[in-house]
Structures are given as structure tokens and as C-alpha cells.
Motif scaffolding. Structure first.
Motif, mmCIF file in Angstrom:
data_model
loop_
_atom_site.group_PDB
_atom_site.id
_atom_site.type_symbol
_atom_site.label_atom_id
_atom_site.label_comp_id
_atom_site.label_asym_id
_atom_site.label_seq_id
_atom_site.Cartn_x
_atom_site.Cartn_y
_atom_site.Cartn_z
ATOM 1 N N UNK A 1 -5.598 -2.711 -10.617
ATOM 2 C CA UNK A 1 -4.614 -3.053 -9.609
ATOM 3 C C UNK A 1 -4.959 -2.407 -8.277
ATOM 4 N N UNK A 2 -5.089 -1.046 -8.250
ATOM 5 C CA UNK A 2 -5.421 -0.381 -6.994
ATOM 6 C C UNK A 2 -6.868 -0.645 -6.596
ATOM 7 N N UNK A 3 -7.729 -0.755 -7.602
ATOM 8 C CA UNK A 3 -9.142 -0.763 -7.272
ATOM 9 C C UNK A 3 -9.762 -2.151 -7.369
ATOM 10 N N UNK A 4 -8.976 -3.201 -6.993
ATOM 11 C CA UNK A 4 -9.552 -4.537 -7.011
ATOM 12 C C UNK A 4 -10.571 -4.724 -5.899
ATOM 13 N N UNK A 282 7.888 11.437 -5.235
ATOM 14 C CA UNK A 282 6.771 10.628 -5.731
ATOM 15 C C UNK A 282 5.432 11.280 -5.386
ATOM 16 N N UNK A 283 5.284 11.703 -4.135
ATOM 17 C CA UNK A 283 4.036 12.366 -3.721
ATOM 18 C C UNK A 283 3.852 13.663 -4.506
ATOM 19 N N UNK A 284 4.940 14.390 -4.704
ATOM 20 C CA UNK A 284 4.894 15.632 -5.461
ATOM 21 C C UNK A 284 4.434 15.387 -6.897
ATOM 22 N N UNK A 387 -1.613 8.770 -0.354
ATOM 23 C CA UNK A 387 -2.309 7.487 -0.260
ATOM 24 C C UNK A 387 -1.934 6.591 -1.446
ATOM 25 N N UNK A 388 -2.002 7.141 -2.652
ATOM 26 C CA UNK A 388 -1.689 6.339 -3.841
ATOM 27 C C UNK A 388 -0.223 5.931 -3.884
ATOM 28 N N UNK A 389 0.652 6.787 -3.375
ATOM 29 C CA UNK A 389 2.067 6.443 -3.328
ATOM 30 C C UNK A 389 2.302 5.244 -2.406
ATOM 31 N N UNK A 390 1.665 5.257 -1.246
ATOM 32 C CA UNK A 390 1.790 4.129 -0.307
ATOM 33 C C UNK A 390 1.161 2.881 -0.894
ATOM 34 N N UNK A 391 0.010 3.058 -1.553
ATOM 35 C CA UNK A 391 -0.699 1.929 -2.130
ATOM 36 C C UNK A 391 0.137 1.237 -3.207
ATOM 37 N N UNK A 396 4.333 -3.273 2.934
ATOM 38 C CA UNK A 396 2.985 -3.574 3.411
ATOM 39 C C UNK A 396 2.618 -2.612 4.537
ATOM 40 N N UNK A 397 1.964 -1.530 4.166
ATOM 41 C CA UNK A 397 1.507 -0.530 5.122
ATOM 42 C C UNK A 397 -0.009 -0.526 5.122
ATOM 43 N N UNK A 398 -0.595 -0.721 6.293
ATOM 44 C CA UNK A 398 -2.045 -0.766 6.389
ATOM 45 C C UNK A 398 -2.630 0.625 6.157
ATOM 46 N N UNK A 399 -3.662 0.666 5.335
ATOM 47 C CA UNK A 399 -4.325 1.928 5.006
ATOM 48 C C UNK A 399 -5.819 1.813 5.274
ATOM 49 N N UNK A 400 -6.474 2.933 5.587
ATOM 50 C CA UNK A 400 -7.928 2.897 5.718
ATOM 51 C C UNK A 400 -8.557 2.713 4.343
#
Length: 441
Positions: A1-4, A282-284, A387-391, A396-400
């Protein structure tokens, strides 16, 4: 899912005349870098320039550019990153050592981030078409480290904020010492002092038992799969002996943080505060899991760091809530939060007398490209968790591209790799849910 984005390329038979694969770079033309003028308006869109430099500083940057023909190597993995490279024309394939990777096109959001920002290039960059790359000094990433000293009554202010009426009002209260800063939770303060004075465990237990909710949570934690006691623990004394004083202090501080989210503010502000707290949880939780997986930082310290990473949002929201309704545009408030909550968070943690590595977390976790050590550290863990929490968020938040993050590149020899990153987190979702339950009840 994350790493498509990482898709293993299927091997195929090729001949000398088959040009479907990228050719070797040696027979491809590369133009040596030369000085290059580019509009400041474009440079201000590049990340993280706008966060770190003023327009005047951006104008003074020495920028070079180079062109590459299809198949040429822009840089090789394993070589040193000497400058920040951005693609401004064409498309580049970022190839890992196993043949997987992703493509970055100059017309996409990902092109606004540097192709690599760590110590060494993690990928080989191959021109997929006629490509132009610009190079900026890597030293700009270091400007943030010395740009702000907590408690000096100075904030690093971007040009955008200078024209923000809400920020100007907020800043006036800040420099006059009238800003409402949350107090360090009382039970956590008493526990910290008791540990510093080498008090007996029995005295520590008395302090923790002053708050039945926190005492119960400690017992809940020590009986969870995270600590796996040989036999169930039913009292606070045994729980603290099992956890140790350092872990107990970190957990009590973390549990008492929830009290800061209780307020008499308007329903809208309460909703924002609760949302901010949920993201912290969540980040914690992800930070705790990542710390366990990488075995490079203390999981309980990572848990606390994740909770603290956006604490600077709280006084800004409270300040906004105390103003007349409609006094400022919500967009002005959001802009203020996005740009200075890290600095405010560091100020809060310094006033609370937290150790330096924790008080730096709010400040450093606002920049994806922060890197202060060669080995993975506490801030790297929080950045990756964020990063993973946003992902994973439906927003829809743009990430590097994660491969460009220095924090990610430090994981090369660790259990967490691009191919298995999300799978590991997916497998650990029960532990993450367990950790979240400690704070959401």
C-alpha cells in the motif's frame, strides 16, 4: 500500500540492439555544470528553501545547472551528496541496487524536492529524457540549526509571516511575555524532582498513586505485550520496578500530557486541539514501534518525543480562541501554526527543562531534510513516524519521495528498508493500536 512506488522491474532478455533499458552512461552526453540564473519566484517554490531562507538570501544563492541526454547518469548511488539537485526539465529514474525505484518528472510536485539530501546518494539517478538539473549549495540545510535559539524572545520569521496580521498580533504578545504557555503537568514535575533527588521507589509510588488514572495506565502498560511480564502485575510498586525509573518518568509525562488538551475553549478550538492530540498519539505510537524495530533509540523516549513534536500548536490555538470571533482569517492562523509551531514547541520544552535532544524535536521535525547526526537518532524516528502517519491519512497532503529523506537513508543497513517498511508497520498495527489505546482512553 505505502510502497506501490517501488515496483520490482521484471528481468527480460536483451540483445546488443535492444535499447529498451537505460544504456551505460559512458556513451551519453553530459554538459558540465555552469552558472545559471533562475527566477526567484520559482526558487521560492523549492523545498525546503522557503522554510529556511529569506527572498534576499535566495537571490544570493550560487546556482549551477547541467544537462543530460537520455540514459546519462546524473549521480551514482553510494557517492557523496555535494549539493542539492533539482530536476527542472525532463524525467529521471531513481534506481535502487535491486533494480526497483521510481520516476520523477519535472512537472510534478515531487520535483520541488531535492533528488537526494543525505550524506550519500541512496539511488542512482538516470536521465529518462533530455534533462536539466540545477544545483544549490547543500549548506542551506544547515541554516536551520543555528537560526533559532529558544528563549531569546526571537523567532525566525519568514516574509510571508511579516504580512500576516494574526502573526503580528501573536508575536507582540510573545515578545512582551504575555503569551499563555501551558504549565508542565504537576505529577510529572513532582516525579522528575523525586527521581533527581534519588528518592526510594516507595516514594515514587506515592507520587504516581496521586493520580489513579495514571497509576492504572502504568499497570496496563506493564501487562501489555510490549513488556510481556512473566506473571501479571497488579500494583504500582511492581509496575515501576519492572519498568524502571527512566521509563516510568517518560510514561508518566506522556500520560499526563492529555490534561493539557482539556480546555474551556470554544467547540471549534476544542475540536482542533483534540485533532492535534490525536495526530500526536498516532506519531507517538509509530515512533515507539519504529524505535523497537531499528533498535537505535529508546522506544519509550521515542513515544514521548512523538507526543511532544507538535506541542507548539497548543498556545497558538488558545491565543486565537481568546480573540474576538472573526478577528482574523482562518488561513492566517493556519499559516502561523505551520510556520512557527516548531519554534514555540522548543520554547515550551526549554521552559519545562526537558533535555536538549527532546526540546529540539518540535523544531527539527518541521523540516523533512533535517539531519544532525550520521546515525539514526530520535528526531529521525519522529520524522519517519510523522511521514508514515501522513501517508496513511485519507487527507491528500503532498509529500517528498521518502527515498530523498536523510532520515530514511540512514536505515539502509537497518531492518526497515523501502521494500518492507510499510509491511512491517502493517504487521505491527496491533502494537500501534495497543500503544494508542494508552492515551485515547
Amino acid at each position: 500500500m505505502f510502497w506501490n512506488i517501488f515496483k520490482k522491474k521484471q528481468p527480460k532478455q536483451t540483445s546488443r540492439n535492444d535499447k529498451s533499458n537505460f544504456p551505460i552512461a559512458s556513451d551519453k552526453k553530459t554538459i558540465e555544470p555552469k552558472s545559471f540564473n533562475i527566477p526567484v519566484s520559482f526558487l521560492k517554490r523549492l523545498m525546503p528553501l522557503a522554510q529556511l531562507l529569506t527572498e534576499n538570501e535566495i537571490q544570493k544563492l550560487h546556482i549551477t545547472a547541467a544537462s543530460f541526454t537520455p540514459g546519462a547518469i546524473v549521480f551514482n548511488r553510494g557517492t557523496e551528496v555535494e549539493s542539492l539537485a533539482y530536476i527542472v526539465k525532463g524525467n529521471i529514474f531513481m534506481e535502487a541496487d535491486n533494480g526497483s525505484g521510481l520516476e520523477i518528472n519535472a512537472h510534478t510536485f515531487k520535483a520541488l524536492y531535492p533528488l537526494s539530501a543525505g550524506k550519500l546518494h541512496y539511488f542512482t539517478a538516470i536521465a529518462g529524457s533530455d534533462v536539466t538539473v540545477i544545483y544549490l549549495p547543500k549548506t542551506i540545510l544547515q541554516s536551520e540549526q543555528s537560526a533559532f535559539t529558544p528563549l531569546d524572545n526571537k523567532l525566525k520569521i519568514s516574509e510571508t509571516l511579516q504580512d500576516n496580521p494574526f502573526f503580528n498580533h501573536f508575536y507582540q504578545h510573545f515578545i512582551e511575555g504575555e503569551l499563555q504557555i501551558p504549565s508542565f503537568p504537576d505529577i510529572a514535575l513532582k516525579l522528575r524532582k523525586a527521581i533527581q533527588q534519588d528518592c526510594e521507589v516507595a516514594d515514587i509510588v506515592k507520587i504516581v498513586n496521586m493520580d489513579p488514572v495514571i497509576s492504572a495506565k502504568l499497570i496496563q502498560v506493564v501487562n501489555s505485550p510490549i513488556y510481556r511480564p512473566i506473571s501479571p502485575i497488579s500494583n504500582c510498586f511492581d509496575a515501576i520496578n519492572r519498568l524502571g525509573l527512566t521509563t516510568t518518568r517518560n510514561l508518566v509525562t506522556a500520560f499526563s500530557m492529555k490534561n493539557l488538551t482539556k480546555s474551556e475553549n470554544s467547540p471549534a478550538t476544542k475540536k482542533q486541539i483534540q485533532y492535534n492530540w490525536l495526530q500526536s498519539i498516532k506519531v507517538s505510537s509509530i515512533s515507539h514501534t519504529l524505535a523497537q524495530l531499528t533498535k537505535k533509540t529508546d522506544p519509550d523516549e521515542a513515544l514521548l518525543a512523538g507526543l511532544l513534536h507538535n506541542i507548539g500548536v497548543l498556545p497558538i490555538l488558545i491565543f486565537a480562541d481568546n480573540l474576538p470571533k472573526g478577528a482574523y482569517q482562518p488561513s492566517d492562523i493556519d499559516c502561523c501554526i505551520n510556520e512557527i509551531h516548531g519554534q514555540i514547541g522548543s520554547i515550551i520544552l526549554e521552559k519545562w527543562e526537558f533535555p536538549n535532544k527532546l526540546r529540539q524535536i518540535p523544531l527539527q521535525s518541521t523540516n523533512w531534510f533535517t539531519s544532525t547526526t550520521e546515525d539514526i537518532n530520535l528526531n529521525d524516528i519522529v520524522l519517519l513516524a510523522k511521514y508514515h502517519n501522513i501517508l496513511a491519512s485519507p487527507e491528500k497532503i503532498e509529500l517528498p519521495p521518502i527515498i530523498t529523506l536523510p532520515a530514511f537513508q540512514k536505515l539502509e543497513t537497518q531492518p526497515l528498508t523501502p521494500q518492507m517498511s510499510l509491511q512491517i508497520l502493517h504487521d505491527a498495527k496491533q502494537q500501534i493500536a495497543e500503544t494508542m489505546s494508552f492515551f485515547s482512553r
